[in-house]
Structures are given as C-alpha cells and as structure tokens.
Design a protein around this motif. Structure first.
Motif, mmCIF file in Angstrom:
data_model
loop_
_atom_site.group_PDB
_atom_site.id
_atom_site.type_symbol
_atom_site.label_atom_id
_atom_site.label_comp_id
_atom_site.label_asym_id
_atom_site.label_seq_id
_atom_site.Cartn_x
_atom_site.Cartn_y
_atom_site.Cartn_z
ATOM 1 N N VAL A 72 -24.320 -29.938 -14.495
ATOM 2 C CA VAL A 72 -23.922 -28.895 -13.540
ATOM 3 C C VAL A 72 -24.522 -27.546 -13.936
ATOM 4 O O VAL A 72 -25.012 -26.796 -13.090
ATOM 5 C CB VAL A 72 -22.383 -28.808 -13.441
ATOM 6 C CG1 VAL A 72 -21.964 -27.560 -12.677
ATOM 7 C CG2 VAL A 72 -21.824 -30.043 -12.747
ATOM 8 N N GLU A 73 -24.528 -27.244 -15.237
ATOM 9 C CA GLU A 73 -25.050 -25.939 -15.662
ATOM 10 C C GLU A 73 -26.504 -25.756 -15.225
ATOM 11 O O GLU A 73 -26.912 -24.674 -14.814
ATOM 12 C CB GLU A 73 -24.957 -25.784 -17.181
ATOM 13 C CG GLU A 73 -25.655 -24.500 -17.626
ATOM 14 C CD GLU A 73 -25.434 -24.147 -19.078
ATOM 15 O OE1 GLU A 73 -24.275 -24.176 -19.520
ATOM 16 O OE2 GLU A 73 -26.423 -23.851 -19.768
ATOM 17 N N ASP A 74 -27.290 -26.837 -15.291
ATOM 18 C CA ASP A 74 -28.695 -26.731 -14.893
ATOM 19 C C ASP A 74 -28.925 -27.073 -13.426
ATOM 20 O O ASP A 74 -30.071 -27.116 -12.983
ATOM 21 C CB ASP A 74 -29.564 -27.619 -15.782
ATOM 22 C CG ASP A 74 -29.814 -26.982 -17.148
ATOM 23 O OD1 ASP A 74 -29.709 -25.750 -17.243
ATOM 24 O OD2 ASP A 74 -30.114 -27.713 -18.107
ATOM 25 N N GLY A 75 -27.843 -27.323 -12.699
ATOM 26 C CA GLY A 75 -27.966 -27.542 -11.259
ATOM 27 C C GLY A 75 -28.413 -28.929 -10.867
ATOM 28 O O GLY A 75 -28.877 -29.140 -9.749
ATOM 29 N N ILE A 76 -28.279 -29.902 -11.773
ATOM 30 C CA ILE A 76 -28.811 -31.241 -11.528
ATOM 31 C C ILE A 76 -27.762 -32.113 -10.826
ATOM 32 O O ILE A 76 -26.653 -32.290 -11.343
ATOM 33 C CB ILE A 76 -29.227 -31.902 -12.862
ATOM 34 C CG1 ILE A 76 -30.287 -31.033 -13.543
ATOM 35 C CG2 ILE A 76 -29.750 -33.313 -12.627
ATOM 36 C CD1 ILE A 76 -30.582 -31.446 -14.975
ATOM 37 N N PRO A 77 -28.103 -32.668 -9.656
ATOM 38 C CA PRO A 77 -27.126 -33.470 -8.919
ATOM 39 C C PRO A 77 -26.845 -34.814 -9.598
ATOM 40 O O PRO A 77 -27.743 -35.419 -10.183
ATOM 41 C CB PRO A 77 -27.787 -33.710 -7.564
ATOM 42 C CG PRO A 77 -29.021 -32.889 -7.535
ATOM 43 C CD PRO A 77 -29.375 -32.540 -8.935
ATOM 44 N N ARG A 99 -19.033 -24.949 -1.819
ATOM 45 C CA ARG A 99 -19.961 -24.079 -2.548
ATOM 46 C C ARG A 99 -21.285 -24.811 -2.755
ATOM 47 O O ARG A 99 -21.290 -25.939 -3.251
ATOM 48 C CB ARG A 99 -19.337 -23.703 -3.896
ATOM 49 C CG ARG A 99 -20.248 -22.929 -4.814
ATOM 50 C CD ARG A 99 -20.425 -21.501 -4.316
ATOM 51 N NE ARG A 99 -21.613 -20.900 -4.883
ATOM 52 C CZ ARG A 99 -21.634 -20.199 -6.025
ATOM 53 N NH1 ARG A 99 -20.533 -20.014 -6.687
ATOM 54 N NH2 ARG A 99 -22.752 -19.677 -6.462
ATOM 55 N N THR A 101 -25.021 -24.784 -4.660
ATOM 56 C CA THR A 101 -25.824 -24.154 -5.714
ATOM 57 C C THR A 101 -27.289 -24.088 -5.307
ATOM 58 O O THR A 101 -28.077 -23.410 -5.958
ATOM 59 C CB THR A 101 -25.731 -24.918 -7.049
ATOM 60 O OG1 THR A 101 -26.228 -26.245 -6.875
ATOM 61 C CG2 THR A 101 -24.291 -24.962 -7.544
ATOM 62 N N GLN A 102 -27.662 -24.836 -4.271
ATOM 63 C CA GLN A 102 -29.003 -24.690 -3.707
ATOM 64 C C GLN A 102 -28.906 -24.729 -2.194
ATOM 65 O O GLN A 102 -28.431 -25.708 -1.614
ATOM 66 C CB GLN A 102 -29.932 -25.807 -4.191
ATOM 67 C CG GLN A 102 -31.367 -25.620 -3.707
ATOM 68 C CD GLN A 102 -32.099 -26.929 -3.522
ATOM 69 O OE1 GLN A 102 -32.254 -27.689 -4.464
ATOM 70 N NE2 GLN A 102 -32.538 -27.202 -2.293
ATOM 71 N N GLU A 103 -29.335 -23.670 -1.557
ATOM 72 C CA GLU A 103 -29.345 -23.632 -0.101
ATOM 73 C C GLU A 103 -30.461 -24.546 0.410
ATOM 74 O O GLU A 103 -31.351 -24.914 -0.347
ATOM 75 C CB GLU A 103 -29.554 -22.187 0.364
ATOM 76 C CG GLU A 103 -28.379 -21.305 0.009
ATOM 77 C CD GLU A 103 -28.573 -19.866 0.458
ATOM 78 O OE1 GLU A 103 -29.538 -19.599 1.202
ATOM 79 O OE2 GLU A 103 -27.759 -19.020 0.065
ATOM 80 N N ASP A 116 -21.304 -28.505 -4.567
ATOM 81 C CA ASP A 116 -20.334 -28.823 -5.626
ATOM 82 C C ASP A 116 -19.225 -29.677 -5.021
ATOM 83 O O ASP A 116 -18.609 -29.274 -4.032
ATOM 84 C CB ASP A 116 -19.766 -27.505 -6.177
ATOM 85 C CG ASP A 116 -18.934 -27.715 -7.424
ATOM 86 O OD1 ASP A 116 -18.249 -28.758 -7.533
ATOM 87 O OD2 ASP A 116 -18.948 -26.830 -8.291
ATOM 88 N N ASN A 121 -18.993 -32.591 -10.208
ATOM 89 C CA ASN A 121 -20.382 -32.992 -9.947
ATOM 90 C C ASN A 121 -21.056 -32.110 -8.916
ATOM 91 O O ASN A 121 -20.407 -31.531 -8.047
ATOM 92 C CB ASN A 121 -20.428 -34.418 -9.392
ATOM 93 C CG ASN A 121 -19.649 -35.377 -10.225
ATOM 94 O OD1 ASN A 121 -20.064 -35.730 -11.323
ATOM 95 N ND2 ASN A 121 -18.504 -35.784 -9.723
ATOM 96 N N GLN A 124 -26.539 -33.827 -4.054
ATOM 97 C CA GLN A 124 -27.657 -33.394 -3.219
ATOM 98 C C GLN A 124 -27.569 -34.081 -1.855
ATOM 99 O O GLN A 124 -27.257 -35.263 -1.790
ATOM 100 C CB GLN A 124 -28.976 -33.767 -3.892
ATOM 101 C CG GLN A 124 -30.207 -33.356 -3.107
ATOM 102 C CD GLN A 124 -31.465 -33.448 -3.962
ATOM 103 O OE1 GLN A 124 -31.903 -32.504 -4.600
ATOM 104 N NE2 GLN A 124 -32.041 -34.619 -3.979
#
Lengths: 129, 100
Positions: A72-77, A99, A101-103, A116, A121, A124
């Motif tokens: 989650v910290e690195d934005g990985i699904p 929410r 984390t990537q539009e 999120d 988790n 994507q």
C-alpha cells in the motif's frame, strides 16, 4: 486449467463483505463458518455468478500485515478488476467516498485507476482503451 | 545543491519521471513505474525507480509526502528557478541570431 478462485487478505471480513458488495457491486457466493469468527467468504461478479470467486481471507497470519502495508505504501494493487469504463467507475465510486491513490490514466493499451478497499488493500480497475 | 540538480537532470530516465510528474502531481511509486513502462518503454525494476527518485529528492526536485498509509511524490520546480536566474536573468545579453 482455469482460474477458479483468487483472494485478498482483509482486516475485517464483515466490513470487507459490505465494501465488496454494497460499494463495488459484487454478490456474496459462499459464506461458511470455519469455527471461531473466521468464515469461508467469497464474492462473485453478478454479471458472471459462476465465474471466478474472490475469497475475502482473514489477514491474521503474521506475514500478511507487513506484506500488505509495504504494498500500500508504494501504491501497488493486490489485484485488478475489469470494468466497462474506468472514468465512469471513478466518478461513481468517488461520490460514494472511495479513496483513489491513482486517478484514471491511460497506460498504453489500458486505462487504469487504483482505489483503497478500506480493508488493507489497493485494487486496480481497468478497461482496454 | 546546484550540482545535485545538474546531476539529477543529467539522466534521461529522471527527466522522464519529472515529465510524468508534470502531467500529474502526487503519484505513487506504482504509478510512476507504470507510466515509465507504458509511455516510454522503460521497464525498470521498482528498486531502480526508487533509486532515481532518491536522487531527484536529494536535489530537491521531488518531495515525498505521506498521507495515511500511502506515500506520494510531488514535483518541486524551485531548484530550477536558480538555473533561470543564474543565466537567464534580466541582465542577460541577447545576441541577434538567438533572438526568436
């Protein structure tokens, strides 16, 4: 051989069931008590009720939290779901308070966004451009 | 600080990262990696991209921000202003052939 079941680790199965059904729109398929508070809890797409099941698996194993936290910290699904229109889903889910984390962004042949799931988790969503 | 900026800008991958942050600020490592692969054919490992981001951060061109459980990367163009004021200040003489 085909993919019959896949899973995400969740911090609370009841909360996860609500998010995956009420918000994302999946349907509950199996809900089997496993003794104690854990359940064999799966959801499916209402468009494909006999298709791949998603297991909402308790995250109690000690290896799970460091793993999911680092992703989650690195934005990985943790996994990805197909939708008809990522931008439309982004608008619909944002209104429900989800929410991202990537539009929505075009990534070569696909359009993707990352949200999120509130249970530990990132997920994507994608469609072919 | 200025030397760090030039070192950071000397690498084409790092310039691509800045290009993508110009397109949209506040990206996760995952999004940056995805953009480098799909838009620029740069299939770097996440560790390699992390190291590039560390160089950009040391130069002050990228700032990281933690929001809850997430970590986002923001573009910071301020170090570039020093470059502009150093050589392209109002006193810069203009040669006729370089004037558009």
């Amino acid at each position: 051989m085909r993919i019959n079941l896949t899973s995400v680790f969740v911090d609370d199965q009841e909360k996860a069931l609500r998010f995956y059904t009420d918000v994302l729109g999946f349907a509950k398929k199996h809900d089997v008590p496993l003794g104690g508070e854990d359940r064999w809890l799966t959801v499916v797409s209402p468009e494909d009720p006999d298709g791949t099941e998603l297991l909402l698996e308790p995250n109690k194993h000690p290896a799970v939290k460091p793993y999911t936290t680092a992703l989650v910290e690195d934005g990985i699904p943790a996994t990805a779901f197909a939708v008809d229109d990522v931008r439309a889903e982004f608008a619909r889910l944002s209104k429900l308070g989800v929410r991202f984390t990537q539009e929505p962004a075009e990534m070569g042949p696909v359009t993707t966004a990352v949200l999120d799931d509130t249970c530990g988790n990132l997920i994507q969503i994608m469609h072919s451009s | 600080m200025a030397d760090d900026v030039f070192k950071a800008l000397a690498d084409p991958t790092r310039r691509r990262i800045l290009d993508e942050l110009t397109d949209r600020n506040g990206q996760t490592l995952f999004e940056i990696c995805g953009r480098l692969v799909t838009r620029h054919g740069l299939g770097l490992s996440r560790q390699a991209v992390s190291q590039h981001l560390a160089v950009l951060e040391a130069a002050g061109l990228v700032a990281t921000r933690r929001e809850g459980r997430y970590k986002f990367h923001d573009l910071n163009t301020r170090p570039l202003e020093h470059i502009v004021t150093r050589w392209l200040g109002p006193q810069t003489p203009r040669t006729p052939e370089s004037t558009p």
